[in-house]
Design a protein around this motif. Structure first.
Motif, PDB file in Angstrom:
ATOM      1  N   ARG A 161      37.157  53.177  56.598  1.00 39.00           N
ATOM      2  CA  ARG A 161      37.998  52.055  56.201  1.00 39.00           C
ATOM      3  C   ARG A 161      37.652  50.776  56.960  1.00 39.00           C
ATOM      4  O   ARG A 161      37.980  49.670  56.518  1.00 39.00           O
ATOM      5  CB  ARG A 161      39.470  52.410  56.420  1.00 39.00           C
ATOM      6  CG  ARG A 161      39.996  53.518  55.525  1.00 39.00           C
ATOM      7  CD  ARG A 161      41.407  53.919  55.903  1.00 39.00           C
ATOM      8  NE  ARG A 161      41.489  54.504  57.240  1.00 39.00           N
ATOM      9  CZ  ARG A 161      42.607  54.953  57.806  1.00 39.00           C
ATOM     10  NH1 ARG A 161      43.750  54.871  57.132  1.00 39.00           N
ATOM     11  NH2 ARG A 161      42.600  55.468  59.023  1.00 39.00           N
ATOM     12  N   GLU A 164      40.148  40.044  52.745  1.00 38.56           N
ATOM     13  CA  GLU A 164      40.176  41.421  52.268  1.00 38.56           C
ATOM     14  C   GLU A 164      40.925  42.329  53.228  1.00 38.56           C
ATOM     15  O   GLU A 164      41.556  43.300  52.811  1.00 38.56           O
ATOM     16  CB  GLU A 164      38.748  41.937  52.078  1.00 38.56           C
ATOM     17  CG  GLU A 164      38.018  41.277  50.925  1.00 38.56           C
ATOM     18  CD  GLU A 164      36.745  42.013  50.576  1.00 38.56           C
ATOM     19  OE1 GLU A 164      36.293  42.859  51.384  1.00 38.56           O
ATOM     20  OE2 GLU A 164      36.201  41.747  49.492  1.00 38.56           O
ATOM     21  N   SER A 165      40.809  42.024  54.523  1.00 34.29           N
ATOM     22  CA  SER A 165      41.499  42.835  55.524  1.00 34.29           C
ATOM     23  C   SER A 165      41.516  42.086  56.844  1.00 34.29           C
ATOM     24  O   SER A 165      40.806  41.094  57.025  1.00 34.29           O
ATOM     25  CB  SER A 165      40.807  44.195  55.701  1.00 34.29           C
ATOM     26  OG  SER A 165      39.491  44.017  56.224  1.00 34.29           O
ATOM     27  N   VAL A 220      47.069  42.851  51.775  1.00 38.94           N
ATOM     28  CA  VAL A 220      45.917  42.787  52.680  1.00 38.94           C
ATOM     29  C   VAL A 220      46.151  43.760  53.825  1.00 38.94           C
ATOM     30  O   VAL A 220      47.091  43.591  54.610  1.00 38.94           O
ATOM     31  CB  VAL A 220      45.716  41.361  53.236  1.00 38.94           C
ATOM     32  CG1 VAL A 220      44.596  41.341  54.278  1.00 38.94           C
ATOM     33  CG2 VAL A 220      45.404  40.394  52.104  1.00 38.94           C
ATOM     34  N   PRO A 221      45.353  44.808  53.947  1.00 40.69           N
ATOM     35  CA  PRO A 221      45.571  45.788  55.015  1.00 40.69           C
ATOM     36  C   PRO A 221      45.321  45.181  56.399  1.00 40.69           C
ATOM     37  O   PRO A 221      44.422  44.368  56.579  1.00 40.69           O
ATOM     38  CB  PRO A 221      44.558  46.888  54.706  1.00 40.69           C
ATOM     39  CG  PRO A 221      43.512  46.230  53.870  1.00 40.69           C
ATOM     40  CD  PRO A 221      44.210  45.165  53.085  1.00 40.69           C
ATOM     41  N   TYR A 228      44.436  46.399  60.092  1.00 39.59           N
ATOM     42  CA  TYR A 228      43.997  47.492  60.937  1.00 39.59           C
ATOM     43  C   TYR A 228      44.235  47.124  62.392  1.00 39.59           C
ATOM     44  O   TYR A 228      44.091  45.969  62.799  1.00 39.59           O
ATOM     45  CB  TYR A 228      42.511  47.784  60.722  1.00 39.59           C
ATOM     46  CG  TYR A 228      42.154  48.117  59.289  1.00 39.59           C
ATOM     47  CD1 TYR A 228      42.559  49.319  58.719  1.00 39.59           C
ATOM     48  CD2 TYR A 228      41.403  47.247  58.501  1.00 39.59           C
ATOM     49  CE1 TYR A 228      42.244  49.641  57.406  1.00 39.59           C
ATOM     50  CE2 TYR A 228      41.077  47.544  57.194  1.00 39.59           C
ATOM     51  CZ  TYR A 228      41.497  48.751  56.647  1.00 39.59           C
ATOM     52  OH  TYR A 228      41.179  49.051  55.344  1.00 39.59           O
TER      53      TYR A 228
END
Length: 267
Positions: free
Chosen positions: A15, A54-55, A77-78, A80
């Motif tokens: 990911r 995108e992230s 939008v992830p 992390y």
């Protein structure tokens, strides 16, 4: 703010693949995507409709101080989060800022499309062969500071969305509209066809920048340090210089752009 974060504990987690080996991947490109680094740059990214994220990837000890930024990040939008050790392994070097995002351009206009979108009064920077990412980032930063409407550059110029260029620009590379294609000659033709007075900057320029009286549509043309602008191109244009001591050769192109743009700034 209640938000679900995705904990990354394994540097090989698929990911997070887009963040892996940042420096090496900078050299080969990212298929139209870019890396935004640092809180200031991410604030620009999420305030700009021309770009999308995108992230986001945060060092875990940075999360608590990111309330305002996190509020700007769309729900789809992830985000992390990982430890410093994990982030460093993924990136391939020490990420002391601990704040990253992967973004992409929403639009990629041609030079002509971008110029056609500008208002009747406009200030443009045109670049020929600017291949140094530090200079590119600094020119974008100066352009944002002095109200430049757009930057157009030839294919020989480096990508403003290279990670270092974005960082040096303090996010201005994500803010100032730009187009990158073709030759310097074609860019000059497109500018002149749209009524721009094109000023070619050179240490041997005929007109002192201090004496320039900008019109409604002005473009400042800058060339690479060393070779400068091609002589056949300068023969077509009004050439300008920044006066300085006679016992010194020239300014860095980014520094010269700041002085010239301050003179041309309509603000």
């Amino acid at each position: 703010m209640n938000r679900d974060y995705i904990l990354i504990e394994d540097p090989e987690d698929p990911r997070i693949a887009a963040y892996r080996d940042i420096r090496e991947r900078d050299l080969v490109g990212r298929e139209g995507k870019f890396v935004a680094e640092g809180k200031t740059v991410l604030n620009v990214l999420f305030a700009n409709a021309r770009m999308e994220a995108e992230s986001v990837f945060l060092r875990e000890n940075r999360v608590d101080g990111m309330t305002e930024l996190l509020a700007k990040i769309p729900a789809d939008v992830p985000i992390y989060v990982g430890s410093g050790a994990v982030m460093d392994q993924i990136a391939g070097f020490h990420m002391h800022r601990g704040v990253l995002a992967i973004g992409r351009r929403v639009d990629s206009p041609s030079v002509e499309e971008l110029l056609d979108s500008l208002p009747d009064e406009a200030l443009v920077v045109a670049l020929a062969g600017i291949a140094n990412h530090d200079n590119m980032g600094s020119i974008f930063r100066n352009a944002a500071a002095f109200g430049v409407d757009a930057i157009v550059m030839d294919q020989g110029s480096c990508d403003p969305l290279y990670r270092k260029a974005i960082r040096v620009s303090v996010g201005a590379a994500l803010k100032v509209p730009f187009a990158r294609e073709g030759s310097a000659e074609a860019i000059v033709d497109a500018l002149m066809a749209r009524g721009f007075d094109v000023l070619a900057m050179s240490p041997q320029g005929a007109l002192d920048m201090a004496d320039v009286k900008p019109g409604n549509r002005t473009a400042l043309l800058l060339g690479a340090e060393g070779p400068g602008l091609p002589p056949h191109l300068m023969e077509r244009l009004t050439t300008v210089r920044i006066s300085m001591r006679t016992d010194f050769d020239s300014l860095n192109v980014a520094a010269a752009s700041a002085i010239a743009l301050h003179r041309l700034w309509r603000g």
